[in-house]
Enzyme design. Structure first.
Site, PDB file in Angstrom:
ATOM      1  N   CYS A   1      -8.372   4.447   1.513  1.00 28.60           N
ATOM      2  CA  CYS A   1      -9.033   4.247   2.813  1.00 28.60           C
ATOM      3  C   CYS A   1      -8.290   5.051   3.883  1.00 28.60           C
ATOM      4  O   CYS A   1      -7.138   5.424   3.695  1.00 28.60           O
ATOM      5  CB  CYS A   1      -8.945   2.778   3.233  1.00 28.60           C
ATOM      6  SG  CYS A   1      -9.475   1.600   2.000  1.00 28.60           S
TER       7      CYS A   1
ATOM      8  N   GLU B   1      -3.965   0.362  -1.942  1.00 30.29           N
ATOM      9  CA  GLU B   1      -3.232  -0.771  -2.532  1.00 30.29           C
ATOM     10  C   GLU B   1      -2.608  -0.403  -3.890  1.00 30.29           C
ATOM     11  O   GLU B   1      -3.231   0.306  -4.682  1.00 30.29           O
ATOM     12  CB  GLU B   1      -4.173  -1.958  -2.754  1.00 30.29           C
ATOM     13  CG  GLU B   1      -4.884  -2.456  -1.510  1.00 30.29           C
ATOM     14  CD  GLU B   1      -6.301  -1.909  -1.401  1.00 30.29           C
ATOM     15  OE1 GLU B   1      -6.560  -0.834  -1.972  1.00 30.29           O
ATOM     16  OE2 GLU B   1      -7.120  -2.563  -0.745  1.00 30.29           O
TER      17      GLU B   1
ATOM     18  N   TYR C   1      -7.095 -14.758   4.272  1.00 32.86           N
ATOM     19  CA  TYR C   1      -5.810 -14.246   4.779  1.00 32.86           C
ATOM     20  C   TYR C   1      -5.906 -13.585   6.145  1.00 32.86           C
ATOM     21  O   TYR C   1      -4.924 -13.115   6.692  1.00 32.86           O
ATOM     22  CB  TYR C   1      -5.242 -13.227   3.782  1.00 32.86           C
ATOM     23  CG  TYR C   1      -6.184 -12.076   3.502  1.00 32.86           C
ATOM     24  CD1 TYR C   1      -6.262 -10.985   4.353  1.00 32.86           C
ATOM     25  CD2 TYR C   1      -7.032 -12.095   2.397  1.00 32.86           C
ATOM     26  CE1 TYR C   1      -7.139  -9.939   4.133  1.00 32.86           C
ATOM     27  CE2 TYR C   1      -7.915 -11.055   2.149  1.00 32.86           C
ATOM     28  CZ  TYR C   1      -7.969  -9.983   3.026  1.00 32.86           C
ATOM     29  OH  TYR C   1      -8.842  -8.947   2.806  1.00 32.86           O
TER      30      TYR C   1
ATOM     31  N   ASP D   1       0.837  -1.204   0.000  1.00 34.24           N
ATOM     32  CA  ASP D   1       0.000   0.000   0.000  1.00 34.24           C
ATOM     33  C   ASP D   1       0.871   1.252   0.000  1.00 34.24           C
ATOM     34  O   ASP D   1       1.938   1.257   0.643  1.00 34.24           O
ATOM     35  CB  ASP D   1      -0.879   0.047   1.262  1.00 34.24           C
ATOM     36  CG  ASP D   1      -2.015  -0.971   1.237  1.00 34.24           C
ATOM     37  OD1 ASP D   1      -2.020  -1.836   0.334  1.00 34.24           O
ATOM     38  OD2 ASP D   1      -2.878  -0.912   2.126  1.00 34.24           O
TER      39      ASP D   1
ATOM     40  N   HIS E   1     -17.438   8.483  -0.021  1.00 35.35           N
ATOM     41  CA  HIS E   1     -16.439   7.979  -0.967  1.00 35.35           C
ATOM     42  C   HIS E   1     -15.092   7.665  -0.331  1.00 35.35           C
ATOM     43  O   HIS E   1     -14.133   7.364  -1.039  1.00 35.35           O
ATOM     44  CB  HIS E   1     -16.266   8.992  -2.095  1.00 35.35           C
ATOM     45  CG  HIS E   1     -17.510   9.175  -2.907  1.00 35.35           C
ATOM     46  ND1 HIS E   1     -18.595   9.895  -2.451  1.00 35.35           N
ATOM     47  CD2 HIS E   1     -17.872   8.684  -4.114  1.00 35.35           C
ATOM     48  CE1 HIS E   1     -19.559   9.881  -3.361  1.00 35.35           C
ATOM     49  NE2 HIS E   1     -19.156   9.142  -4.369  1.00 35.35           N
TER      50      HIS E   1
ATOM     51  N   ASN F   1     -18.342  10.912   3.590  1.00 34.54           N
ATOM     52  CA  ASN F   1     -17.966  12.196   2.985  1.00 34.54           C
ATOM     53  C   ASN F   1     -18.042  13.241   4.078  1.00 34.54           C
ATOM     54  O   ASN F   1     -18.959  13.192   4.916  1.00 34.54           O
ATOM     55  CB  ASN F   1     -18.945  12.605   1.866  1.00 34.54           C
ATOM     56  CG  ASN F   1     -18.768  11.785   0.588  1.00 34.54           C
ATOM     57  OD1 ASN F   1     -17.703  11.225   0.362  1.00 34.54           O
ATOM     58  ND2 ASN F   1     -19.796  11.727  -0.221  1.00 34.54           N
TER      59      ASN F   1
HETATM   60  C1  LIG Z   1      -6.520  -1.110   2.009  1.00 37.32           C
HETATM   61  C2  LIG Z   1      -6.531  -2.538   2.345  1.00 37.32           C
HETATM   62  O1  LIG Z   1      -5.620  -3.334   2.108  1.00 37.32           O
HETATM   63  C3  LIG Z   1      -7.732  -3.043   3.023  1.00 37.32           C
HETATM   64  O2  LIG Z   1      -7.790  -4.396   2.785  1.00 37.32           O
HETATM   65  C4  LIG Z   1      -7.624  -2.832   4.507  1.00 37.32           C
HETATM   66  O3  LIG Z   1      -6.350  -3.153   4.913  1.00 37.32           O
HETATM   67  P1  LIG Z   1      -5.924  -4.491   5.632  1.00 37.32           P
HETATM   68  O4  LIG Z   1      -6.964  -5.543   5.545  1.00 37.32           O
HETATM   69  O5  LIG Z   1      -4.652  -4.852   4.923  1.00 37.32           O
HETATM   70  O6  LIG Z   1      -5.672  -4.048   7.073  1.00 37.32           O
HETATM   71 MG   LIG Z   2      -7.100  -5.452   1.539  1.00 38.24          MG
HETATM   72 MG   LIG Z   3      -4.173  -4.422   2.989  1.00 43.19          MG
END
Ligand SMILES: CC(=O)[C@@H](O)COP(=O)(O)O
Ligand SMILES: [Mg+2]
Ligand SMILES: [Mg+2]
Length: 247
Positions: free
Chosen positions: A68, A203, A110, A43, A165, A121
Protein backbone atom coordinates in the site's frame (compact mmCIF):
# COMPACT_ATOMS: atom_id res chain seq x y z
CA UNK A 1 11.92 28.01 11.45
CA UNK A 2 12.80 26.90 7.92
CA UNK A 3 12.20 23.29 6.98
CA UNK A 4 15.90 22.58 6.54
CA UNK A 5 16.83 23.68 10.10
CA UNK A 6 14.06 21.49 11.47
CA UNK A 7 15.75 18.43 10.08
CA UNK A 8 19.45 19.24 10.47
CA UNK A 9 19.18 20.44 14.05
CA UNK A 10 16.83 17.69 15.19
CA UNK A 11 18.63 14.93 17.02
CA UNK A 12 16.30 12.64 18.93
CA UNK A 13 17.00 11.08 22.30
CA UNK A 14 16.04 7.78 20.68
CA UNK A 15 18.98 6.77 18.43
CA UNK A 16 16.67 4.38 16.56
CA UNK A 17 14.66 7.38 15.36
CA UNK A 18 17.81 9.15 14.12
CA UNK A 19 18.88 5.98 12.27
CA UNK A 20 15.40 5.47 10.79
CA UNK A 21 15.23 9.07 9.51
CA UNK A 22 18.67 8.70 7.95
CA UNK A 23 17.60 5.46 6.26
CA UNK A 24 14.42 7.04 4.89
CA UNK A 25 16.32 10.10 3.61
CA UNK A 26 18.50 7.61 1.71
CA UNK A 27 15.43 5.83 0.29
CA UNK A 28 16.06 2.71 2.36
CA UNK A 29 13.62 0.22 3.92
CA UNK A 30 12.80 0.25 7.65
CA UNK A 31 10.34 -1.69 9.83
CA UNK A 32 7.42 -0.26 11.83
CA UNK A 33 5.53 -2.31 14.42
CA UNK A 34 2.26 -0.59 15.39
CA UNK A 35 1.55 -1.81 18.94
CA UNK A 36 0.60 -4.84 21.05
CA UNK A 37 -2.88 -3.36 21.53
CA UNK A 38 -3.54 -2.60 17.87
CA UNK A 39 -2.83 -4.84 14.82
CA UNK A 40 0.30 -6.26 16.41
CA UNK A 41 1.85 -6.24 12.93
CA UNK A 42 5.23 -5.20 11.59
CA UNK A 43 5.31 -3.54 8.17
CA UNK A 44 8.24 -3.11 5.81
CA UNK A 45 8.23 0.63 5.04
CA UNK A 46 10.03 2.60 2.27
CA UNK A 47 9.56 6.04 0.71
CA UNK A 48 7.33 5.79 -2.39
CA UNK A 49 9.56 7.99 -4.53
CA UNK A 50 12.54 5.66 -4.01
CA UNK A 51 10.83 2.36 -4.85
CA UNK A 52 12.30 0.03 -7.52
CA UNK A 53 10.85 -3.22 -8.81
CA UNK A 54 13.39 -5.01 -6.55
CA UNK A 55 11.79 -3.36 -3.51
CA UNK A 56 8.34 -4.52 -4.66
CA UNK A 57 9.72 -8.06 -5.10
CA UNK A 58 11.32 -7.81 -1.61
CA UNK A 59 8.00 -6.83 -0.01
CA UNK A 60 6.09 -9.44 -2.04
CA UNK A 61 8.47 -12.31 -1.21
CA UNK A 62 9.69 -11.49 2.30
CA UNK A 63 6.71 -9.64 3.78
CA UNK A 64 3.78 -11.00 1.78
CA UNK A 65 1.12 -8.55 2.93
CA UNK A 66 -0.68 -5.85 0.99
CA UNK A 67 1.61 -3.37 -0.75
CA UNK A 68 0.00 0.00 0.00
CA UNK A 69 0.99 3.66 -0.24
CA UNK A 70 0.14 5.89 2.74
CA UNK A 71 -0.40 9.50 1.68
CA UNK A 72 -0.13 12.61 3.88
CA UNK A 73 -3.52 14.07 4.91
CA UNK A 74 -2.81 17.48 3.33
CA UNK A 75 -1.92 15.90 -0.02
CA UNK A 76 -4.82 13.44 0.27
CA UNK A 77 -7.19 16.39 0.55
CA UNK A 78 -5.52 18.27 -2.34
CA UNK A 79 -5.65 15.15 -4.53
CA UNK A 80 -9.22 14.45 -3.37
CA UNK A 81 -8.45 10.87 -2.33
CA UNK A 82 -11.65 9.44 -0.81
CA UNK A 83 -11.91 6.87 1.96
CA UNK A 84 -13.19 3.61 0.47
CA UNK A 85 -15.66 3.33 3.35
CA UNK A 86 -17.18 6.68 2.32
CA UNK A 87 -17.48 5.60 -1.32
CA UNK A 88 -19.28 2.38 -0.35
CA UNK A 89 -21.49 4.24 2.16
CA UNK A 90 -22.55 6.68 -0.55
CA UNK A 91 -23.09 3.91 -3.11
CA UNK A 92 -25.15 1.91 -0.61
CA UNK A 93 -27.79 4.64 -0.75
CA UNK A 94 -28.75 3.38 -4.21
CA UNK A 95 -27.56 -0.22 -4.00
CA UNK A 96 -29.24 -2.42 -1.42
CA UNK A 97 -26.56 -5.16 -1.55
CA UNK A 98 -23.83 -2.73 -0.51
CA UNK A 99 -25.67 -1.67 2.60
CA UNK A 100 -24.58 -4.79 4.47
CA UNK A 101 -20.88 -4.34 3.81
CA UNK A 102 -20.49 -0.66 4.69
CA UNK A 103 -17.81 -0.19 7.38
CA UNK A 104 -19.59 0.52 10.65
CA UNK A 105 -18.39 1.60 14.13
CA UNK A 106 -16.88 -1.41 15.84
CA UNK A 107 -16.12 -3.34 12.67
CA UNK A 108 -12.40 -2.97 13.33
CA UNK A 109 -11.49 -4.43 16.72
CA UNK A 110 -8.25 -2.44 16.80
CA UNK A 111 -9.15 0.99 15.46
CA UNK A 112 -12.02 3.41 14.88
CA UNK A 113 -11.81 3.16 11.09
CA UNK A 114 -9.71 1.84 8.21
CA UNK A 115 -7.45 4.12 6.17
CA UNK A 116 -8.08 2.49 2.78
CA UNK A 117 -8.74 4.83 -0.10
CA UNK A 118 -8.99 3.70 -3.72
CA UNK A 119 -6.76 1.15 -5.46
CA UNK A 120 -4.97 2.55 -8.51
CA UNK A 121 -2.70 1.87 -11.50
CA UNK A 122 -0.64 4.53 -13.23
CA UNK A 123 -1.97 5.07 -16.76
CA UNK A 124 1.41 4.04 -18.24
CA UNK A 125 0.98 0.49 -16.89
CA UNK A 126 -0.66 -2.32 -18.85
CA UNK A 127 -2.11 -4.80 -16.32
CA UNK A 128 -0.61 -3.02 -13.31
CA UNK A 129 0.51 -6.08 -11.32
CA UNK A 130 4.10 -6.93 -12.43
CA UNK A 131 6.75 -5.67 -9.97
CA UNK A 132 8.02 -3.20 -12.58
CA UNK A 133 4.52 -1.78 -13.05
CA UNK A 134 3.62 -1.56 -9.39
CA UNK A 135 6.95 0.18 -8.77
CA UNK A 136 6.08 2.71 -11.48
CA UNK A 137 2.62 3.34 -9.99
CA UNK A 138 4.14 3.72 -6.51
CA UNK A 139 6.89 6.14 -7.62
CA UNK A 140 4.36 8.21 -9.56
CA UNK A 141 2.16 8.42 -6.43
CA UNK A 142 5.21 9.78 -4.61
CA UNK A 143 5.86 12.29 -7.39
CA UNK A 144 2.28 13.57 -7.60
CA UNK A 145 2.20 13.89 -3.80
CA UNK A 146 5.33 16.04 -3.94
CA UNK A 147 3.95 18.16 -6.81
CA UNK A 148 0.65 18.63 -4.99
CA UNK A 149 2.30 19.71 -1.74
CA UNK A 150 4.52 22.18 -3.62
CA UNK A 151 1.41 23.89 -4.95
CA UNK A 152 1.20 22.39 -8.46
CA UNK A 153 -2.48 22.12 -9.34
CA UNK A 154 -2.21 18.46 -10.36
CA UNK A 155 -5.22 16.30 -11.24
CA UNK A 156 -4.91 12.76 -9.87
CA UNK A 157 -7.14 11.26 -12.57
CA UNK A 158 -4.91 12.55 -15.35
CA UNK A 159 -2.23 10.08 -14.26
CA UNK A 160 -4.06 7.24 -12.46
CA UNK A 161 -7.06 4.98 -12.99
CA UNK A 162 -9.06 2.90 -10.54
CA UNK A 163 -9.53 0.05 -9.84
CA UNK A 164 -5.88 -0.93 -9.83
CA UNK A 165 -3.24 -2.94 -7.99
CA UNK A 166 -1.80 -0.45 -5.50
CA UNK A 167 -3.92 0.35 -2.45
CA UNK A 168 -3.82 4.00 -1.38
CA UNK A 169 -4.09 4.73 2.33
CA UNK A 170 -5.39 8.15 3.38
CA UNK A 171 -3.67 9.27 6.59
CA UNK A 172 -6.00 10.71 9.23
CA UNK A 173 -6.45 14.50 9.13
CA UNK A 174 -4.97 15.00 12.63
CA UNK A 175 -2.38 12.27 12.00
CA UNK A 176 -1.11 10.70 15.25
CA UNK A 177 -3.61 12.65 17.34
CA UNK A 178 -6.32 10.68 15.55
CA UNK A 179 -4.91 7.31 14.49
CA UNK A 180 -1.71 5.33 15.09
CA UNK A 181 -1.57 2.79 12.30
CA UNK A 182 1.35 2.30 9.98
CA UNK A 183 -0.50 4.74 7.70
CA UNK A 184 -0.01 7.66 10.11
CA UNK A 185 3.22 6.40 11.70
CA UNK A 186 5.02 6.21 8.34
CA UNK A 187 3.74 9.64 7.22
CA UNK A 188 4.85 11.17 10.55
CA UNK A 189 8.36 9.79 10.02
CA UNK A 190 8.41 11.19 6.46
CA UNK A 191 7.52 14.65 7.77
CA UNK A 192 10.26 14.40 10.39
CA UNK A 193 12.78 13.24 7.76
CA UNK A 194 11.85 16.10 5.43
CA UNK A 195 10.99 13.70 2.56
CA UNK A 196 7.82 13.41 0.46
CA UNK A 197 5.13 12.01 2.80
CA UNK A 198 4.01 9.15 0.54
CA UNK A 199 5.17 5.91 2.15
CA UNK A 200 4.92 2.29 1.04
CA UNK A 201 3.85 -0.10 3.81
CA UNK A 202 3.54 -3.89 3.57
CA UNK A 203 2.67 -6.26 6.41
CA UNK A 204 5.14 -9.03 7.32
CA UNK A 205 3.45 -12.44 7.44
CA UNK A 206 4.61 -15.75 8.92
CA UNK A 207 4.85 -18.61 6.36
CA UNK A 208 4.92 -21.21 9.16
CA UNK A 209 1.73 -20.45 11.07
CA UNK A 210 -0.33 -18.30 8.71
CA UNK A 211 -0.37 -15.35 11.10
CA UNK A 212 1.32 -11.97 11.14
CA UNK A 213 5.07 -12.34 11.76
CA UNK A 214 5.64 -11.92 15.52
CA UNK A 215 7.40 -8.82 16.86
CA UNK A 216 10.34 -10.98 17.96
CA UNK A 217 10.71 -12.68 14.58
CA UNK A 218 10.29 -9.32 12.82
CA UNK A 219 13.11 -7.87 14.93
CA UNK A 220 15.23 -10.93 14.11
CA UNK A 221 14.56 -10.39 10.41
CA UNK A 222 15.51 -6.73 10.79
CA UNK A 223 18.83 -7.63 12.46
CA UNK A 224 19.63 -10.12 9.67
CA UNK A 225 18.85 -7.54 6.98
CA UNK A 226 20.27 -4.45 8.66
CA UNK A 227 16.88 -2.74 9.02
CA UNK A 228 15.94 -0.21 11.70
CA UNK A 229 12.97 -1.56 13.70
CA UNK A 230 10.71 1.04 15.36
CA UNK A 231 7.60 0.63 17.48
CA UNK A 232 4.69 3.02 17.14
CA UNK A 233 5.11 4.59 20.59
CA UNK A 234 8.71 5.56 19.78
CA UNK A 235 7.49 7.44 16.71
CA UNK A 236 4.65 9.11 18.62
CA UNK A 237 7.11 10.40 21.26
CA UNK A 238 9.62 11.62 18.67
CA UNK A 239 6.91 13.30 16.63
CA UNK A 240 5.81 15.24 19.71
CA UNK A 241 9.45 16.38 20.13
CA UNK A 242 9.56 17.32 16.43
CA UNK A 243 6.34 19.34 16.46
CA UNK A 244 7.57 21.26 19.46
CA UNK A 245 11.06 21.81 18.01
CA UNK A 246 12.55 25.28 18.03
CA UNK A 247 15.65 25.22 15.84
C1 LIG B 1 -0.90 -2.00 5.55
C2 LIG B 1 -1.77 -2.02 6.73
O1 LIG B 1 -1.46 -2.42 7.85
C3 LIG B 1 -3.14 -1.51 6.54
O2 LIG B 1 -3.92 -2.07 7.53
C4 LIG B 1 -3.17 -0.02 6.70
O3 LIG B 1 -2.39 0.33 7.78
P1 LIG B 1 -2.92 0.72 9.22
O4 LIG B 1 -4.34 0.36 9.41
O5 LIG B 1 -1.99 -0.03 10.12
O6 LIG B 1 -2.69 2.23 9.28
MG1 LIG C 1 -3.77 -3.51 8.54
MG1 LIG D 1 -1.05 -1.79 9.72
Amino acid sequence: MSESTTYECMKYRNEGINRALEALRNGKMIQIYDSDTREGETDLVIPAKAVTYKDVKWMRKDAGGLICVAVDPVASKQLRLPLMADIVREASKTSESLGDVVEKDGDLKYDSHSSFSIWVNHRDTRTGIPDLERALTIRKIGEITEKSLSGDGVRFGNEFRTPGHVALLRAAERLLDERMGQTELSVALARMAGITPAMVVCEMLDDENGKALSKENSKEYGKEHGLVFLEGQEIVEAYLQWTGARC
